[in-house]
Design a protein around this motif. Structure first.
Motif, PDB file in Angstrom:
ATOM      1  N   PRO A   1       6.791   5.793  10.218  1.00  0.00           N
ATOM      2  CA  PRO A   1       5.920   5.425  10.772  1.00  0.00           C
ATOM      3  C   PRO A   1       5.343   6.119  11.938  1.00  0.00           C
ATOM      4  O   PRO A   1       4.107   6.102  12.637  1.00  0.00           O
ATOM      5  CB  PRO A   1       6.126   3.829  11.109  1.00  0.00           C
ATOM      6  CG  PRO A   1       7.057   3.715  10.104  1.00  0.00           C
ATOM      7  CD  PRO A   1       7.867   4.718   9.910  1.00  0.00           C
TER       8      PRO A   1
ATOM      9  N   LEU B   1      -1.637   4.768  10.154  1.00  0.00           N
ATOM     10  CA  LEU B   1      -1.174   3.529   9.719  1.00  0.00           C
ATOM     11  C   LEU B   1      -2.516   2.419   9.187  1.00  0.00           C
ATOM     12  O   LEU B   1      -2.190   1.556   8.544  1.00  0.00           O
ATOM     13  CB  LEU B   1      -0.187   2.857  10.805  1.00  0.00           C
ATOM     14  CG  LEU B   1       0.998   3.513  10.966  1.00  0.00           C
ATOM     15  CD1 LEU B   1       1.692   2.768  12.029  1.00  0.00           C
ATOM     16  CD2 LEU B   1       1.767   3.590   9.800  1.00  0.00           C
ATOM     17  N   ASN B   2      -3.537   2.935   9.853  1.00  0.00           N
ATOM     18  CA  ASN B   2      -4.486   1.598   9.623  1.00  0.00           C
ATOM     19  C   ASN B   2      -5.852   2.400   9.563  1.00  0.00           C
ATOM     20  O   ASN B   2      -6.348   3.797   9.886  1.00  0.00           O
ATOM     21  CB  ASN B   2      -4.666   0.741  10.695  1.00  0.00           C
ATOM     22  CG  ASN B   2      -4.672  -0.543  10.188  1.00  0.00           C
ATOM     23  OD1 ASN B   2      -5.456  -0.839   9.262  1.00  0.00           O
ATOM     24  ND2 ASN B   2      -4.137  -1.666  10.710  1.00  0.00           N
TER      25      ASN B   2
ATOM     26  N   ILE C   1       3.483  -0.773   4.790  1.00  0.00           N
ATOM     27  CA  ILE C   1       1.979  -0.667   5.111  1.00  0.00           C
ATOM     28  C   ILE C   1       1.275  -1.395   3.985  1.00  0.00           C
ATOM     29  O   ILE C   1       1.411  -1.129   2.719  1.00  0.00           O
ATOM     30  CB  ILE C   1       1.434   0.640   5.139  1.00  0.00           C
ATOM     31  CG1 ILE C   1       2.084   1.628   6.135  1.00  0.00           C
ATOM     32  CG2 ILE C   1      -0.029   0.485   5.441  1.00  0.00           C
ATOM     33  CD1 ILE C   1       1.642   2.786   6.223  1.00  0.00           C
TER      34      ILE C   1
ATOM     35  N   HIS D   1       0.703  -1.206  -0.052  1.00  0.00           N
ATOM     36  CA  HIS D   1      -0.139  -0.030  -0.056  1.00  0.00           C
ATOM     37  C   HIS D   1       0.778   1.092  -0.016  1.00  0.00           C
ATOM     38  O   HIS D   1       0.699   2.193  -0.669  1.00  0.00           O
ATOM     39  CB  HIS D   1      -0.954  -0.204   1.340  1.00  0.00           C
ATOM     40  CG  HIS D   1      -1.751   1.055   1.429  1.00  0.00           C
ATOM     41  ND1 HIS D   1      -2.843   1.375   0.622  1.00  0.00           N
ATOM     42  CD2 HIS D   1      -1.913   2.194   2.136  1.00  0.00           C
ATOM     43  CE1 HIS D   1      -3.339   2.610   0.744  1.00  0.00           C
ATOM     44  NE2 HIS D   1      -2.739   3.111   1.878  1.00  0.00           N
TER      45      HIS D   1
ATOM     46  N   PHE E   1      -5.127  -2.826   7.140  1.00  0.00           N
ATOM     47  CA  PHE E   1      -3.788  -2.909   6.646  1.00  0.00           C
ATOM     48  C   PHE E   1      -2.629  -3.353   7.932  1.00  0.00           C
ATOM     49  O   PHE E   1      -3.156  -3.447   9.202  1.00  0.00           O
ATOM     50  CB  PHE E   1      -3.189  -1.603   6.510  1.00  0.00           C
ATOM     51  CG  PHE E   1      -3.912  -0.767   5.389  1.00  0.00           C
ATOM     52  CD1 PHE E   1      -3.683  -1.389   3.983  1.00  0.00           C
ATOM     53  CD2 PHE E   1      -4.611   0.278   5.755  1.00  0.00           C
ATOM     54  CE1 PHE E   1      -4.272  -0.704   2.932  1.00  0.00           C
ATOM     55  CE2 PHE E   1      -5.306   1.003   4.456  1.00  0.00           C
ATOM     56  CZ  PHE E   1      -5.358   0.425   3.080  1.00  0.00           C
ATOM     57  N   ASP E   2      -1.634  -4.022   7.586  1.00  0.00           N
ATOM     58  CA  ASP E   2      -0.704  -4.389   8.469  1.00  0.00           C
ATOM     59  C   ASP E   2       0.776  -3.699   8.234  1.00  0.00           C
ATOM     60  O   ASP E   2       0.781  -3.094   6.995  1.00  0.00           O
ATOM     61  CB  ASP E   2      -0.359  -5.746   8.215  1.00  0.00           C
ATOM     62  CG  ASP E   2      -0.593  -6.685   9.054  1.00  0.00           C
ATOM     63  OD1 ASP E   2      -0.871  -6.210  10.354  1.00  0.00           O
ATOM     64  OD2 ASP E   2      -0.633  -8.015   9.086  1.00  0.00           O
ATOM     65  N   TYR E   3       1.571  -3.606   9.329  1.00  0.00           N
ATOM     66  CA  TYR E   3       2.725  -2.808   9.370  1.00  0.00           C
ATOM     67  C   TYR E   3       3.798  -3.997   9.173  1.00  0.00           C
ATOM     68  O   TYR E   3       3.827  -4.777  10.354  1.00  0.00           O
ATOM     69  CB  TYR E   3       3.057  -2.057  10.306  1.00  0.00           C
ATOM     70  CG  TYR E   3       4.327  -1.146  10.253  1.00  0.00           C
ATOM     71  CD1 TYR E   3       4.812  -0.523   9.108  1.00  0.00           C
ATOM     72  CD2 TYR E   3       5.366  -1.504  11.048  1.00  0.00           C
ATOM     73  CE1 TYR E   3       6.049   0.107   9.111  1.00  0.00           C
ATOM     74  CE2 TYR E   3       6.624  -1.078  10.959  1.00  0.00           C
ATOM     75  CZ  TYR E   3       6.887  -0.205   9.975  1.00  0.00           C
ATOM     76  OH  TYR E   3       8.205   0.496   9.776  1.00  0.00           O
TER      77      TYR E   3
END
Length: 412
Positions: free
Chosen positions: A324, A331-332, A291, A282, A368-370
């Motif tokens: 971040p 972030l999400n 991300i 992303h 989302f994930d980091y």
């Protein structure tokens, strides 16, 4: 111009625009229209244009903070304006140097370069030892930098000449910026092809590739390797709860690739048979973190545990100069609980008899994930392959440090 910007803002707020590539391309097109319609003053034209784009960019970023591609393109356009201003100023400084060598010292007048910003002049002075760019060599020196010729018609003709020179400088700046933005839009449109051309260098015969999510970049990358007569198998994690992997698997099968769909929970069991993990992103942060769709961190941890290369494909429009931990980075975002439970199941778990009336069941559905940079083996962009530790240097080539925080200057 305001109507165009407001319409785009509404689309961003309502999440009618999906995908980083589509968002980045539309953002660049909106900013290009704003630049073409922007009226610039006689002096400090680049500063005025930067301030205008900052004001528009601030609104666009606020409309959808999760889509970091919007901020990336705004900052790229701001950097383009700065570079074109420095380029024109360098040409003007060169013209002043030619004029200074003439016999008549009165030929050069400071008013002839009022359209040039002081910051650009200073930058041009710092860059005098650098070789000129190809664009600068191919372009003619702006009319405002030429040695003024003696006019026999008096002061009126001289005043008209100065006005024409200033208008020419303004048009030159806008023209160069618009041309550079057009190149940016073209780069965004062709990033998939540029990345796919590198597939044959990374995918070999009889390999097993694992991917997660539904990334067009990944699909084109894998199909490009198939077209080069590479024979390999693809494992696709289904990507619950939106099951984007199902759509990707269908596309891969239609293109003739051997594809196996697995559940997300089976990734750790399958990873020992995998030769390489290839995923999309992303956004790529300045520290090399990624991300990506939810579940990606689990895949990265499994790959690290079994020493499987974890490769991330991302166009340069996804490279973000932020870290971040920056406060402006969101972030999400949480998606609808309906993707996990239907309303009937959810309503049955509500305790309406309690005094608080709050439900006993809560549903969390992150989008989302980091993935930290230490889990990424290689980044493949449209400019080539890069290590995670090199991403900050690559990002620095596309952005200016003055544009990290996009906020319009307050007029006192």
């Amino acid at each position: 111009m305001n109507a165009l910007v407001n319409e785009f803002i509404i689309k961003l707020k309502k999440r009618k625009i999906e995908g980083s590539k589509t968002t980045a391309k539309l953002t660049a097109e909106v900013l290009r229209s704003c630049i073409s319609q922007q009226r610039l003053p006689q002096t400090n034209q680049a500063d005025a244009l930067i301030d205008a784009i900052r004001g528009i960019g601030e609104k666009l970023i606020a409309a959808n903070p999760v889509e970091l591609a919007v901020g990336n393109i705004v900052r790229r356009v701001l950097n383009i304006i700065r570079e074109e201003d420095v380029s024109l100023t360098a040409a003007a400084v060169g013209g002043l140097g030619i004029s200074a060598g003439s016999d008549d010292e009165d030929d050069v007048k400071p008013d002839d370069h009022q359209g040039l910003s002081a910051a650009a002049v200073a930058a041009a002075a710092r860059n005098t030892l650098r070789p000129p760019s190809l664009q600068t060599l191919l372009e003619d020196i702006p009319q405002s930098t030429a040695v003024p010729r003696t006019s026999s018609s008096g002061g009126d003709s001289e005043g008209k000449s100065k006005s024409a020179d200033k208008n020419s400088t303004s048009k030159k700046l806008k023209h160069n910026v618009i041309e550079a933005v057009n190149e940016l839009i073209q780069d965004i449109a062709t990033c998939h092809e540029q990345i796919a051309e590198q597939a044959v260098e990374h995918i070999h015969h009889n390999e097993v590739i694992l991917t997660l999510g539904n990334s067009r970049t990944v699909m084109e990358f894998l199909c490009a390797a198939k077209e080069k007569k590479r024979s390999f198998r693809v494992f696709v994690a289904e990507g619950a709860p939106r099951y984007q992997g199902h759509a990707l698997a269908k596309e891969l099968v239609a293109r003739g690739l051997q594809t196996t769909v697995i559940t997300d929970s089976a990734v750790f069991a399958i990873i020992s048979r995998v030769n390489m993990v290839v995923v999309g992103a992303h956004t790529v942060m300045a520290n090399g973190g990624v991300i990506a769709p939810v579940g990606m961190n689990m895949v990265a941890l499994a790959a690290q545990r079994h020493a499987v290369p974890f490769v991330v494909l991302a166009g340069t429009h996804k490279l973000c100069p932020l870290y971040p931990h920056n406060p402006e980075v969101l972030l999400n975002e949480l998606k609808s609980p309906a993707e996990l439970l239907d309303f009937g199941e959810f309503s049955d778990c509500l305790d309406f008899g309690s005094s608080s009336g709050s439900p006993l069941l809560h549903v969390v559905n992150p989008a989302f994930d980091y993935v930290p940079p230490n889990l990424v083996s290689l980044f493949i962009t449209d400019t080539g392959g890069h290590n995670a530790s090199f991403m900050y240097r690559l990002i620095a080539d596309y952005y200016s440090a003055d544009d990290i925080v996009v906020k319009q200057k307050l007029i006192s």
